[in-house]
Scaffold this motif. Structure first.
Motif, PDB file in Angstrom:
ATOM      1  N   ASP A  28      34.154  52.778  29.789  1.00  0.00           N
ATOM      2  CA  ASP A  28      34.996  53.153  28.645  1.00  0.00           C
ATOM      3  C   ASP A  28      36.260  52.297  28.584  1.00  0.00           C
ATOM      4  O   ASP A  28      36.682  51.867  27.505  1.00  0.00           O
ATOM      5  CB  ASP A  28      35.398  54.632  28.724  1.00  0.00           C
ATOM      6  N   ALA A  29      36.860  52.059  29.737  1.00  0.00           N
ATOM      7  CA  ALA A  29      38.088  51.264  29.792  1.00  0.00           C
ATOM      8  C   ALA A  29      37.827  49.828  29.338  1.00  0.00           C
ATOM      9  O   ALA A  29      38.622  49.258  28.577  1.00  0.00           O
ATOM     10  CB  ALA A  29      38.669  51.286  31.199  1.00  0.00           C
ATOM     11  N   ALA A  30      36.723  49.252  29.781  1.00  0.00           N
ATOM     12  CA  ALA A  30      36.399  47.877  29.374  1.00  0.00           C
ATOM     13  C   ALA A  30      36.205  47.786  27.866  1.00  0.00           C
ATOM     14  O   ALA A  30      36.749  46.888  27.215  1.00  0.00           O
ATOM     15  CB  ALA A  30      35.147  47.396  30.112  1.00  0.00           C
ATOM     16  N   ILE A  31      35.448  48.723  27.317  1.00  0.00           N
ATOM     17  CA  ILE A  31      35.227  48.730  25.864  1.00  0.00           C
ATOM     18  C   ILE A  31      36.563  48.882  25.129  1.00  0.00           C
ATOM     19  O   ILE A  31      36.832  48.170  24.152  1.00  0.00           O
ATOM     20  CB  ILE A  31      34.239  49.847  25.467  1.00  0.00           C
ATOM     21  N   ALA A  32      37.401  49.788  25.597  1.00  0.00           N
ATOM     22  CA  ALA A  32      38.705  50.008  24.953  1.00  0.00           C
ATOM     23  C   ALA A  32      39.575  48.759  25.018  1.00  0.00           C
ATOM     24  O   ALA A  32      40.243  48.419  24.032  1.00  0.00           O
ATOM     25  CB  ALA A  32      39.416  51.190  25.613  1.00  0.00           C
ATOM     26  N   LEU A  33      39.576  48.069  26.141  1.00  0.00           N
ATOM     27  CA  LEU A  33      40.388  46.854  26.263  1.00  0.00           C
ATOM     28  C   LEU A  33      39.929  45.780  25.275  1.00  0.00           C
ATOM     29  O   LEU A  33      40.753  45.058  24.711  1.00  0.00           O
ATOM     30  CB  LEU A  33      40.352  46.325  27.696  1.00  0.00           C
ATOM     31  N   GLY A  34      38.641  45.694  25.049  1.00  0.00           N
ATOM     32  CA  GLY A  34      38.145  44.753  24.050  1.00  0.00           C
ATOM     33  C   GLY A  34      38.564  45.136  22.649  1.00  0.00           C
ATOM     34  O   GLY A  34      38.907  44.283  21.834  1.00  0.00           O
ATOM     35  N   GLU A  35      38.552  46.425  22.361  1.00  0.00           N
ATOM     36  CA  GLU A  35      38.957  46.907  21.036  1.00  0.00           C
ATOM     37  C   GLU A  35      40.458  46.724  20.802  1.00  0.00           C
ATOM     38  O   GLU A  35      40.880  46.376  19.704  1.00  0.00           O
ATOM     39  CB  GLU A  35      38.576  48.377  20.860  1.00  0.00           C
ATOM     40  N   ILE A  36      41.241  46.975  21.839  1.00  0.00           N
ATOM     41  CA  ILE A  36      42.700  46.833  21.723  1.00  0.00           C
ATOM     42  C   ILE A  36      43.069  45.373  21.488  1.00  0.00           C
ATOM     43  O   ILE A  36      44.003  45.069  20.749  1.00  0.00           O
ATOM     44  CB  ILE A  36      43.394  47.375  22.992  1.00  0.00           C
ATOM     45  N   GLY A  37      42.341  44.473  22.142  1.00  0.00           N
ATOM     46  CA  GLY A  37      42.588  43.047  21.940  1.00  0.00           C
ATOM     47  C   GLY A  37      43.759  42.510  22.726  1.00  0.00           C
ATOM     48  O   GLY A  37      44.333  41.498  22.360  1.00  0.00           O
ATOM     49  N   ASP A  38      44.101  43.143  23.824  1.00  0.00           N
ATOM     50  CA  ASP A  38      45.241  42.707  24.626  1.00  0.00           C
ATOM     51  C   ASP A  38      44.799  41.604  25.582  1.00  0.00           C
ATOM     52  O   ASP A  38      44.077  41.855  26.548  1.00  0.00           O
ATOM     53  CB  ASP A  38      45.811  43.891  25.402  1.00  0.00           C
ATOM     54  N   ALA A  39      45.253  40.387  25.332  1.00  0.00           N
ATOM     55  CA  ALA A  39      44.861  39.248  26.156  1.00  0.00           C
ATOM     56  C   ALA A  39      45.328  39.395  27.603  1.00  0.00           C
ATOM     57  O   ALA A  39      44.804  38.727  28.490  1.00  0.00           O
ATOM     58  CB  ALA A  39      45.402  37.954  25.554  1.00  0.00           C
ATOM     59  N   GLN A  40      46.287  40.267  27.861  1.00  0.00           N
ATOM     60  CA  GLN A  40      46.748  40.492  29.236  1.00  0.00           C
ATOM     61  C   GLN A  40      45.657  41.146  30.086  1.00  0.00           C
ATOM     62  O   GLN A  40      45.729  41.122  31.309  1.00  0.00           O
ATOM     63  CB  GLN A  40      48.013  41.342  29.252  1.00  0.00           C
ATOM     64  N   ALA A  41      44.653  41.712  29.462  1.00  0.00           N
ATOM     65  CA  ALA A  41      43.570  42.372  30.188  1.00  0.00           C
ATOM     66  C   ALA A  41      42.509  41.382  30.666  1.00  0.00           C
ATOM     67  O   ALA A  41      41.615  41.760  31.421  1.00  0.00           O
ATOM     68  CB  ALA A  41      42.923  43.424  29.292  1.00  0.00           C
ATOM     69  N   VAL A  42      42.600  40.121  30.266  1.00  0.00           N
ATOM     70  CA  VAL A  42      41.566  39.141  30.586  1.00  0.00           C
ATOM     71  C   VAL A  42      41.376  39.003  32.097  1.00  0.00           C
ATOM     72  O   VAL A  42      40.244  38.959  32.582  1.00  0.00           O
ATOM     73  CB  VAL A  42      41.864  37.772  29.943  1.00  0.00           C
ATOM     74  N   GLU A  43      42.443  38.951  32.846  1.00  0.00           N
ATOM     75  CA  GLU A  43      42.321  38.772  34.292  1.00  0.00           C
ATOM     76  C   GLU A  43      41.532  39.919  34.925  1.00  0.00           C
ATOM     77  O   GLU A  43      40.608  39.698  35.709  1.00  0.00           O
ATOM     78  CB  GLU A  43      43.698  38.668  34.941  1.00  0.00           C
ATOM     79  N   ARG A  44      41.866  41.142  34.559  1.00  0.00           N
ATOM     80  CA  ARG A  44      41.166  42.297  35.128  1.00  0.00           C
ATOM     81  C   ARG A  44      39.702  42.332  34.671  1.00  0.00           C
ATOM     82  O   ARG A  44      38.798  42.598  35.458  1.00  0.00           O
ATOM     83  CB  ARG A  44      41.897  43.592  34.747  1.00  0.00           C
ATOM     84  N   LEU A  45      39.462  42.070  33.398  1.00  0.00           N
ATOM     85  CA  LEU A  45      38.091  42.058  32.889  1.00  0.00           C
ATOM     86  C   LEU A  45      37.272  40.940  33.533  1.00  0.00           C
ATOM     87  O   LEU A  45      36.083  41.114  33.801  1.00  0.00           O
ATOM     88  CB  LEU A  45      38.085  41.919  31.373  1.00  0.00           C
ATOM     89  N   SER A  46      37.900  39.813  33.792  1.00  0.00           N
ATOM     90  CA  SER A  46      37.211  38.698  34.443  1.00  0.00           C
ATOM     91  C   SER A  46      36.774  39.070  35.854  1.00  0.00           C
ATOM     92  O   SER A  46      35.669  38.720  36.283  1.00  0.00           O
ATOM     93  CB  SER A  46      38.111  37.460  34.491  1.00  0.00           C
ATOM     94  N   ARG A  47      37.620  39.768  36.576  1.00  0.00           N
ATOM     95  CA  ARG A  47      37.231  40.245  37.917  1.00  0.00           C
ATOM     96  C   ARG A  47      36.104  41.263  37.809  1.00  0.00           C
ATOM     97  O   ARG A  47      35.154  41.242  38.594  1.00  0.00           O
ATOM     98  CB  ARG A  47      38.427  40.860  38.638  1.00  0.00           C
ATOM     99  N   THR A  48      36.228  42.146  36.827  1.00  0.00           N
ATOM    100  CA  THR A  48      35.219  43.189  36.651  1.00  0.00           C
ATOM    101  C   THR A  48      33.864  42.598  36.312  1.00  0.00           C
ATOM    102  O   THR A  48      32.849  42.996  36.878  1.00  0.00           O
ATOM    103  CB  THR A  48      35.666  44.181  35.551  1.00  0.00           C
ATOM    104  N   VAL A  49      33.819  41.637  35.410  1.00  0.00           N
ATOM    105  CA  VAL A  49      32.546  41.057  34.990  1.00  0.00           C
ATOM    106  C   VAL A  49      31.856  40.321  36.138  1.00  0.00           C
ATOM    107  O   VAL A  49      30.644  40.197  36.171  1.00  0.00           O
ATOM    108  CB  VAL A  49      32.726  40.153  33.744  1.00  0.00           C
ATOM    109  N   ARG A  50      32.634  39.883  37.098  1.00  0.00           N
ATOM    110  CA  ARG A  50      32.064  39.164  38.234  1.00  0.00           C
ATOM    111  C   ARG A  50      31.700  40.071  39.406  1.00  0.00           C
ATOM    112  O   ARG A  50      30.731  39.805  40.109  1.00  0.00           O
ATOM    113  CB  ARG A  50      33.042  38.102  38.718  1.00  0.00           C
ATOM    114  N   PHE A  51      32.493  41.124  39.627  1.00  0.00           N
ATOM    115  CA  PHE A  51      32.374  41.830  40.901  1.00  0.00           C
ATOM    116  C   PHE A  51      32.064  43.317  40.832  1.00  0.00           C
ATOM    117  O   PHE A  51      31.811  43.921  41.869  1.00  0.00           O
ATOM    118  CB  PHE A  51      33.660  41.643  41.719  1.00  0.00           C
TER     119      PHE A  51
END
Length: 109
Positions: free
Chosen positions: A14-37
């Motif tokens: 849910d958090a990942a989907i929400a971060l994409g909807e919000i469009g906050d580029a500051q979330a890229v680092e956290r999402l990048s770690r999540t997508v990998r690990f």
């Protein structure tokens, strides 16, 4: 962003989907770690979708690397997200995406 560290996969999804909807580029680092690990393939796929919506250079780099994920659904999510972010379509071909990105990343805003 804090919810991305929750022990429950559904909360992280849910958090990942929400971060994409919000469009906050500051979330890229956290999402990048999540997508990998992240242990959950569903959460990794959601993070890929969110990164595609953010579309930053860092997001695209993470998505290209995600094309090597062990899970086919995650690789498909990354490929769709790359198509959305770049308007190009190399399916799930890592080498083609890498070649494209190495040529155009300096011109990407």
């Amino acid at each position: 962003v804090e919810a991305m560290g929750d022990p429950q996969p559904l909360v992280r999804w849910d958090a990942a989907i929400a971060l994409g909807e919000i469009g906050d580029a500051q979330a890229v680092e956290r999402l990048s770690r999540t997508v990998r690990f992240d242990a959950s393939s569903d959460v990794r796929a959601a993070a890929a979708i969110a990164l595609g919506k953010l579309g930053t250079a860092e997001a695209i780099e993470a998505l290209i690397e995600t094309l090597r994920d062990r899970n086919t659904s995650v690789r498909h999510a990354a490929a769709r997200a790359l198509c959305k972010a770049t308007k190009c379509d190399f399916c799930m071909n890592y080498d083609d995406w890498r070649e494209y990105w190495d040529e155009f990343k300096g011109k990407y805003q």
